[in-house]
Structures are given as structure tokens and as C-alpha cells.
Design a protein around this motif. Structure first.
Motif, PDB file in Angstrom:
ATOM      1  N   HIS A   1      59.008  42.379  42.759  1.00 57.74           N
ATOM      2  CA  HIS A   1      58.224  41.919  41.621  1.00 57.74           C
ATOM      3  C   HIS A   1      57.078  42.887  41.312  1.00 57.74           C
ATOM      4  CE1 HIS A   1      59.995  37.801  41.740  1.00 57.74           C
ATOM      5  NE2 HIS A   1      60.057  38.044  43.032  1.00 57.74           N
ATOM      6  N   ALA A   2      56.778  43.008  40.022  1.00 56.01           N
ATOM      7  CA  ALA A   2      55.604  43.755  39.563  1.00 56.01           C
ATOM      8  C   ALA A   2      54.850  42.836  38.602  1.00 56.01           C
ATOM      9  CB  ALA A   2      56.022  45.049  38.868  1.00 56.01           C
ATOM     10  N   PHE A   3      53.860  42.119  39.126  1.00 59.84           N
ATOM     11  CA  PHE A   3      53.082  41.189  38.313  1.00 59.84           C
ATOM     12  C   PHE A   3      51.957  41.951  37.609  1.00 59.84           C
ATOM     13  CE2 PHE A   3      54.501  38.681  42.058  1.00 59.84           C
ATOM     14  CZ  PHE A   3      55.338  37.798  41.397  1.00 59.84           C
ATOM     15  N   ALA A   4      51.691  41.569  36.369  1.00 56.78           N
ATOM     16  CA  ALA A   4      50.629  42.235  35.603  1.00 56.78           C
ATOM     17  C   ALA A   4      49.899  41.215  34.742  1.00 56.78           C
ATOM     18  CB  ALA A   4      51.208  43.351  34.727  1.00 56.78           C
ATOM     19  N   LEU A   5      48.601  41.396  34.625  1.00 60.02           N
ATOM     20  CA  LEU A   5      47.771  40.631  33.698  1.00 60.02           C
ATOM     21  C   LEU A   5      47.431  41.539  32.529  1.00 60.02           C
ATOM     22  CD1 LEU A   5      45.834  38.270  32.850  1.00 60.02           C
ATOM     23  CD2 LEU A   5      44.080  39.422  34.242  1.00 60.02           C
ATOM     24  N   TRP A   6      47.573  41.024  31.286  1.00 57.43           N
ATOM     25  CA  TRP A   6      47.368  41.818  30.088  1.00 57.43           C
ATOM     26  C   TRP A   6      46.149  41.331  29.301  1.00 57.43           C
ATOM     27  CZ3 TRP A   6      50.589  45.999  29.035  1.00 57.43           C
ATOM     28  CH2 TRP A   6      51.697  46.118  29.862  1.00 57.43           C
ATOM     29  N   SER A   7      45.688  42.172  28.408  1.00 60.51           N
ATOM     30  CA  SER A   7      44.451  41.907  27.678  1.00 60.51           C
ATOM     31  C   SER A   7      44.547  40.720  26.729  1.00 60.51           C
ATOM     32  CB  SER A   7      44.030  43.158  26.894  1.00 60.51           C
ATOM     33  OG  SER A   7      45.062  43.570  25.996  1.00 60.51           O
ATOM     34  N   ASP A   8      45.739  40.255  26.403  1.00 59.44           N
ATOM     35  CA  ASP A   8      45.877  39.078  25.543  1.00 59.44           C
ATOM     36  C   ASP A   8      46.037  37.797  26.351  1.00 59.44           C
ATOM     37  OD1 ASP A   8      48.387  39.648  26.518  1.00 59.44           O
ATOM     38  OD2 ASP A   8      49.434  39.350  24.620  1.00 59.44           O
ATOM     39  N   GLY A   9      45.852  37.873  27.678  1.00 54.41           N
ATOM     40  CA  GLY A   9      45.933  36.690  28.509  1.00 54.41           C
ATOM     41  C   GLY A   9      47.322  36.347  28.981  1.00 54.41           C
TER      42      GLY A   9
ATOM     43  N   GLN B   1      43.078  28.972  27.584  1.00 54.77           N
ATOM     44  CA  GLN B   1      41.631  29.002  27.358  1.00 54.77           C
ATOM     45  C   GLN B   1      40.969  30.184  28.063  1.00 54.77           C
ATOM     46  OE1 GLN B   1      40.232  25.137  28.607  1.00 54.77           O
ATOM     47  NE2 GLN B   1      41.356  24.058  27.007  1.00 54.77           N
ATOM     48  N   SER B   2      41.549  31.359  27.882  1.00 57.78           N
ATOM     49  CA  SER B   2      41.046  32.538  28.587  1.00 57.78           C
ATOM     50  C   SER B   2      40.457  33.595  27.671  1.00 57.78           C
ATOM     51  CB  SER B   2      42.177  33.171  29.410  1.00 57.78           C
ATOM     52  OG  SER B   2      43.245  33.576  28.554  1.00 57.78           O
ATOM     53  N   ALA B   3      40.464  33.363  26.356  1.00 54.78           N
ATOM     54  CA  ALA B   3      40.077  34.410  25.404  1.00 54.78           C
ATOM     55  C   ALA B   3      38.651  34.910  25.657  1.00 54.78           C
ATOM     56  CB  ALA B   3      40.227  33.902  23.977  1.00 54.78           C
ATOM     57  N   ALA B   4      37.692  33.992  25.822  1.00 51.59           N
ATOM     58  CA  ALA B   4      36.298  34.410  26.010  1.00 51.59           C
ATOM     59  C   ALA B   4      36.125  35.156  27.322  1.00 51.59           C
ATOM     60  CB  ALA B   4      35.380  33.187  25.951  1.00 51.59           C
ATOM     61  N   TRP B   5      36.755  34.657  28.378  1.00 54.15           N
ATOM     62  CA  TRP B   5      36.619  35.313  29.683  1.00 54.15           C
ATOM     63  C   TRP B   5      37.252  36.697  29.689  1.00 54.15           C
ATOM     64  CZ3 TRP B   5      40.791  36.179  33.221  1.00 54.15           C
ATOM     65  CH2 TRP B   5      40.385  36.736  34.431  1.00 54.15           C
ATOM     66  N   LEU B   6      38.354  36.869  28.993  1.00 56.38           N
ATOM     67  CA  LEU B   6      39.036  38.166  28.979  1.00 56.38           C
ATOM     68  C   LEU B   6      38.184  39.266  28.360  1.00 56.38           C
ATOM     69  CD1 LEU B   6      42.609  36.981  28.017  1.00 56.38           C
ATOM     70  CD2 LEU B   6      41.999  38.166  30.122  1.00 56.38           C
ATOM     71  N   ARG B   7      37.167  38.893  27.589  1.00 59.09           N
ATOM     72  CA  ARG B   7      36.297  39.900  26.987  1.00 59.09           C
ATOM     73  C   ARG B   7      35.158  40.326  27.909  1.00 59.09           C
ATOM     74  NH1 ARG B   7      37.335  36.592  22.298  1.00 59.09           N
ATOM     75  NH2 ARG B   7      35.440  35.386  22.679  1.00 59.09           N
ATOM     76  N   THR B   8      35.026  39.709  29.066  1.00 50.83           N
ATOM     77  CA  THR B   8      33.937  40.028  29.976  1.00 50.83           C
ATOM     78  C   THR B   8      34.307  41.222  30.854  1.00 50.83           C
ATOM     79  OG1 THR B   8      34.718  38.567  31.736  1.00 50.83           O
ATOM     80  CG2 THR B   8      33.303  37.593  30.031  1.00 50.83           C
ATOM     81  N   PRO B   9      33.301  41.954  31.365  1.00 54.61           N
ATOM     82  CA  PRO B   9      33.597  43.085  32.264  1.00 54.61           C
ATOM     83  C   PRO B   9      34.363  42.658  33.513  1.00 54.61           C
ATOM     84  CG  PRO B   9      31.329  43.194  31.477  1.00 54.61           C
ATOM     85  CD  PRO B   9      31.867  41.871  31.033  1.00 54.61           C
ATOM     86  N   ALA B  10      34.068  41.453  34.045  1.00 50.87           N
ATOM     87  CA  ALA B  10      34.768  40.995  35.244  1.00 50.87           C
ATOM     88  C   ALA B  10      36.266  40.874  34.995  1.00 50.87           C
ATOM     89  CB  ALA B  10      34.198  39.656  35.705  1.00 50.87           C
ATOM     90  N   ALA B  11      36.649  40.355  33.844  1.00 53.64           N
ATOM     91  CA  ALA B  11      38.073  40.214  33.532  1.00 53.64           C
ATOM     92  C   ALA B  11      38.719  41.568  33.323  1.00 53.64           C
ATOM     93  CB  ALA B  11      38.245  39.347  32.288  1.00 53.64           C
ATOM     94  N   ARG B  12      38.001  42.490  32.688  1.00 51.97           N
ATOM     95  CA  ARG B  12      38.587  43.814  32.423  1.00 51.97           C
ATOM     96  C   ARG B  12      38.887  44.531  33.729  1.00 51.97           C
ATOM     97  NH1 ARG B  12      35.000  43.666  27.937  1.00 51.97           N
ATOM     98  NH2 ARG B  12      33.366  44.790  29.041  1.00 51.97           N
ATOM     99  N   GLY B  13      38.120  44.247  34.788  1.00 55.89           N
ATOM    100  CA  GLY B  13      38.440  44.836  36.079  1.00 55.89           C
ATOM    101  C   GLY B  13      39.635  44.177  36.727  1.00 55.89           C
ATOM    102  N   GLY B  14      39.829  42.877  36.465  1.00 50.95           N
ATOM    103  CA  GLY B  14      41.003  42.162  36.951  1.00 50.95           C
ATOM    104  C   GLY B  14      41.032  41.923  38.442  1.00 50.95           C
ATOM    105  N   ALA B  15      39.903  42.139  39.152  1.00 54.50           N
ATOM    106  CA  ALA B  15      39.913  42.018  40.612  1.00 54.50           C
ATOM    107  C   ALA B  15      40.148  40.574  41.035  1.00 54.50           C
ATOM    108  CB  ALA B  15      38.584  42.516  41.187  1.00 54.50           C
ATOM    109  N   GLY B  16      41.164  40.370  41.873  1.00 51.64           N
ATOM    110  CA  GLY B  16      41.419  39.074  42.468  1.00 51.64           C
ATOM    111  C   GLY B  16      42.101  38.057  41.584  1.00 51.64           C
ATOM    112  N   VAL B  17      42.389  38.390  40.341  1.00 53.36           N
ATOM    113  CA  VAL B  17      42.993  37.401  39.437  1.00 53.36           C
ATOM    114  C   VAL B  17      44.412  37.058  39.877  1.00 53.36           C
ATOM    115  CG1 VAL B  17      43.696  36.944  37.069  1.00 53.36           C
ATOM    116  CG2 VAL B  17      41.561  38.151  37.522  1.00 53.36           C
ATOM    117  N   LEU B  18      45.175  38.041  40.295  1.00 50.51           N
ATOM    118  CA  LEU B  18      46.549  37.833  40.736  1.00 50.51           C
ATOM    119  C   LEU B  18      46.585  37.880  42.260  1.00 50.51           C
ATOM    120  CD1 LEU B  18      48.352  40.226  38.206  1.00 50.51           C
ATOM    121  CD2 LEU B  18      47.842  37.782  37.927  1.00 50.51           C
ATOM    122  N   ARG B  19      46.963  36.764  42.863  1.00 54.90           N
ATOM    123  CA  ARG B  19      46.990  36.694  44.325  1.00 54.90           C
ATOM    124  C   ARG B  19      48.274  36.012  44.791  1.00 54.90           C
ATOM    125  NH1 ARG B  19      42.165  38.425  46.837  1.00 54.90           N
ATOM    126  NH2 ARG B  19      43.612  38.311  48.583  1.00 54.90           N
ATOM    127  N   PRO B  20      48.889  36.517  45.869  1.00 54.09           N
ATOM    128  CA  PRO B  20      50.071  35.823  46.414  1.00 54.09           C
ATOM    129  C   PRO B  20      49.644  34.565  47.164  1.00 54.09           C
ATOM    130  CG  PRO B  20      49.506  37.711  47.777  1.00 54.09           C
ATOM    131  CD  PRO B  20      48.566  37.742  46.607  1.00 54.09           C
TER     132      PRO B  20
END
Length: 257
Positions: A109-117, A138-157
């Protein structure tokens, strides 16, 4: 009284001429049908790819288990899979007008998070298809934040071998079955608190996620939660998941359902 003039007798070329006209009438619909084939084919290939997906293979892979699984990286607006031994690019995955924010490699698997949520899962070895797309609600506002753009920890097994994927955002944790993207459970953050995706780690079969609560008189232990494939880990819990994790695994090698 003079007899009316007689029609000239049919010459030797009359029958072939009639046959030629009949043949031309029969050939016309056949020719039109043949001309329509490339037009139909062109129309099929001109359809826009679902979700703006574009997968491009760059190196032939003889089959599963042929060498190590490709490593993943974000390069510009593409997810790129490459041979960890020599750096040869195997495949790239892009989506029109979107860019990848985070990646999680897992066996197959290759999981990815994209800028459109959207969260996607691509067949990892050869990049032959995208298994599924799932939207983070309900992720639109959060995706615009610097924390979301880094994506750290969002995808976890959530399980060994990443049979279950956790998508951690400040407002909720959602768990998906990796085989087909089936949503298994959703855990909202405590009122007045928010999950911190970058502050999470796996320990003893569970995922520990920080849930800071500014201004609340709570101990630090109350501001950390543990989840696994069945939901939040608490004494005497009722599992949030429903059904067998293996259901749908037979479709793991198929395109998106």
C-alpha cells in the motif's frame, strides 16, 4: 401506325453495373461503422480520469516480491515511488490541481493525504491502480493551516502490516480498512480539546494520540488517548468496529470499488 421504339437490349456490361451499384450500397454502412470505431475509441480515452488521477509507470516490475518494495517520496505535486537500491523511478501519481501533503508506506500500500482532503491508497509495487479515495469530513479549514501542510502524524497504521489505517485530524480520528477503504469507526475529540496528529506513536499494539485541552483542569494522562483497530482502548469497552477486518481483503488487488 408506327410501333413504339424498343428499348435497347442490355449490353454485356449492364449486369456488372447493377452489381457494382448494389455493392456500393452494401459497403457504405460497413465503411461508416469502421470509421466510427476510432471515434468511439477516442471518446473513451478522452474521458477525464476519476478524481483527476494520473498514474504513470516508468520501470517494468516483473511481479510481487521481485526485489524490495519501492520507497515513497513527495516530489513537487507528485507521489513518486522509486527503487531504494538505485533510485530508479518506478511510478508517479498526480492529481489535477492537487498536491500530496503526507505519505505512509505499508506492505502493498501507498497511502497519501492530498490538499483537497482526500486520502488515497495506491498499489505500491508497480503503481497499477488506485484502490480507493476517501474524503476527510469537515477538514477544509484545517487543511489550510501550516500543521496540515506538513502532514505529520495524520496517517498512522493501527495494526501490524497496516491492515487498518488511522487518519488523525484535530477534530476526529477515523479508521479505515486498508483492503477497500471501508470506514470502521470514528472517534471525535473531547469538547474543548483537539487531537495533535504530530504527537502520536504506536506502543504495544495501540496508537497513543495527544489530546490537549487548553484551560481544562485535566491531568496529562487524561489528555492522551489510546486507540486500536476496535476503537478507543478503555476498560470494559464496546468495540466501535463492526465485522471482520479480513472481509474485502480479496479485493485488495483490484481497482477501486
Amino acid at each position: 401506325m408506327a410501333a413504339p421504339p424498343r428499348a435497347p437490349a442490355a449490353g454485356p456490361g449492364a449486369v456488372p453495373a447493377r452489381r457494382a451499384r448494389t455493392g456500393a450500397r452494401l459497403l457504405l454502412p460497413v465503411a461508416l461503422a469502421l470509421l466510427a470505431v476510432p471515434l468511439v475509441t477516442a471518446a473513451h480515452h478522452s474521458r477525464p480520469a476519476p478524481y483527476g488521477d494520473h498514474l504513470a509507470a516508468h520501470a517494468r516490475v516483473s511481479g510481487a516480491g521481485a526485489g524490495p518494495a519501492p520507497a515513497l517520496r513527495i516530489r513537487g505535486r507528485a507521489v513518486e515511488a522509486y527503487d531504494p537500491r538505485g533510485g530508479t523511478v518506478r511510478w508517479t501519481y498526480t492529481r489535477e490541481g492537487r498536491r500530496p501533503l503526507a505519505l505512509l508506506p505499508a506492505p502493498g500500500h501507498a497511502f497519501a493525504l492530498w490538499s483537497d482532503g482526500l486520502v488515497t491508497d495506491t498499489e505500491r509495487d508497480a503503481g497499477r491502480f488506485v484502490r480507493w479515495h476517501r474524503a476527510i469530513p469537515q477538514s477544509a479549514a484545517w487543511l489550510r493551516t501550516p500543521a496540515a501542510r506538513g502532514g505529520a502524524g495524520v496517517l498512522r497504521p493501527l495494526t501490524d502490516g497496516a491492515r487498518m489505517l488511522a487518519v488523525v485530524t484535530p477534530h476526529r480520528i477515523a479508521a479505515y480498512r486498508a483492503a477497500d477503504g471501508d470506514l470502521r469507526w470514528v472517534l471525535p475529540a473531547r469538547p474543548g480539546c483537539a487531537f495533535a496528529p504530530a504527537r502520536s506513536l504506536r506502543r504495544g499494539g495501540a496508537l497513543l494520540v495527544a489530546q490537549p485541552c487548553p484551560g481544562a483542569a485535566l491531568s496529562w494522562t487524561a489528555q492522551v488517548i489510546a486507540v486500536d483497530d476496535r476503537g478507543r482502548v478503555v476498560p470494559g469497552r464496546t468495540p466501535l468496529g463492526n465485522g471482520d477486518l479480513e472481509r474485502g481483503a480479496e479485493r485488495a488487488g483490484s481497482p477501486e470499488n
